[in-house]
Design a protein around this motif. Structure first.
Motif: not given
Ligand code: 6PG
Length: 234
Positions: A42-45, A69, A71, A81, A142-143, A194
């Motif tokens: 997840g996250g934004s990337t 993973d 939230r 996510n 990570t995760a 990063k």
């Molecule tokens: C999450 C992710 C996490 C993510 C990193 C990078 O739930 O936050 O799965 O592990 O890969 O935090 O996040 P960005 O892409 O937002 O920098």
């Protein structure tokens, strides 16, 4: 460690190449065992990667979607996510529900982790994913394995529910041994924030507790942009 680095001119090109590699790995996995199991971060990337994948002609038959993973929030929460993946990819694909295995962020975290482990082994009894797409936080996580998290040194089990103090939030995450035995790990990491953690992860001493993103599987490919790669040396 068998890391391959690929540096692209833009985050968009890095995301497209990573997305292409996921689709290729899905085909290989399906040929090998009749189904493919993919785990997304997840996250934004990865958002632009999902949007690109949504536009590709592709046969998704027997391709199962999991998450690295989650939230611990409801599936319609901005932080979910699953929600991000749904909006960027799944709503377009319209896969049968039987191929989409989300983590239940809305229920008690330990129960969600246990249910998710059962769901993984119901589809892939060996818990070996064809591809795990990972990201890296600017702290080297990570995760949802964050620096200093004791679970980083725990080689048992498939999933864990962890309290992440930094985020003041429970997370459910795949555990280290599942990350390590993936057939293929694709790391999509872009952006200047990063660069410093990436230097430690790729070219610093092995220290998984400080830099969980060092957790690796035998085949590990990094999709980077010039900003993320700027501190790396030859
Ligand atoms: C999450 C992710 C996490 C993510 C990193 C990078 O739930 O936050 O799965 O592990 O890969 O935090 O996040 P960005 O892409 O937002 O920098």
């Amino acid at each position: 460690m068998g890391h391959e680095l690929k540096i692209f001119d833009t985050p968009q090109l890095a995301a497209e190449a990573c997305g292409r590699a996921i689709l290729d790995a899905a085909v290989t996995g399906r040929q090998a065992r009749g189904l493919a199991a993919l785990a997304f971060s997840g996250g934004s990337t990865p958002k632009i990667m999902f949007e690109w994948m949504a536009k590709q002609p592709f046969d998704w038959t027997n391709v199962h979607i999991f998450w690295v993973d989650e939230r611990c929030v409801p599936p319609d929460d901005q932080q979910s996510n699953y929600r991000m993946t749904r909006l960027a990819l799944l709503d377009t694909l319209g896969l049968p529900e039987t191929q989409v295995h989300r983590i239940a962020g809305e229920i008690e975290p330990a129960t969600a982790a246990a249910q998710y482990a059962e769901e993984i082994t119901r589809i892939i009894p060996d818990a070996v994913f064809d591809v795990i797409q990972r990201g890296m936080g600017n702290d080297g996580h990570t995760a949802s394995l964050f620096p200093g998290e004791p679970a980083v040194n725990d080689l048992s089990g498939i999933t864990a529910a962890l309290w992440v103090e930094k985020m003041k939030q429970y997370r459910v995450t795949l555990k280290r041994n599942v990350l390590e035995k993936a057939r293929l790990t694709l790391n999509l990491v872009t952006g200047a924030d990063k660069a410093s953690p990436l230097l430690h992860v790729l070219q610093g001493p092995r220290d998984l507790l400080s830099y969980p993103a060092q957790i690796s599987s035998p085949e590990m490919i990094w999709y980077l942009d010039p900003a993320a790669a700027e501190s790396l040396h030859d």
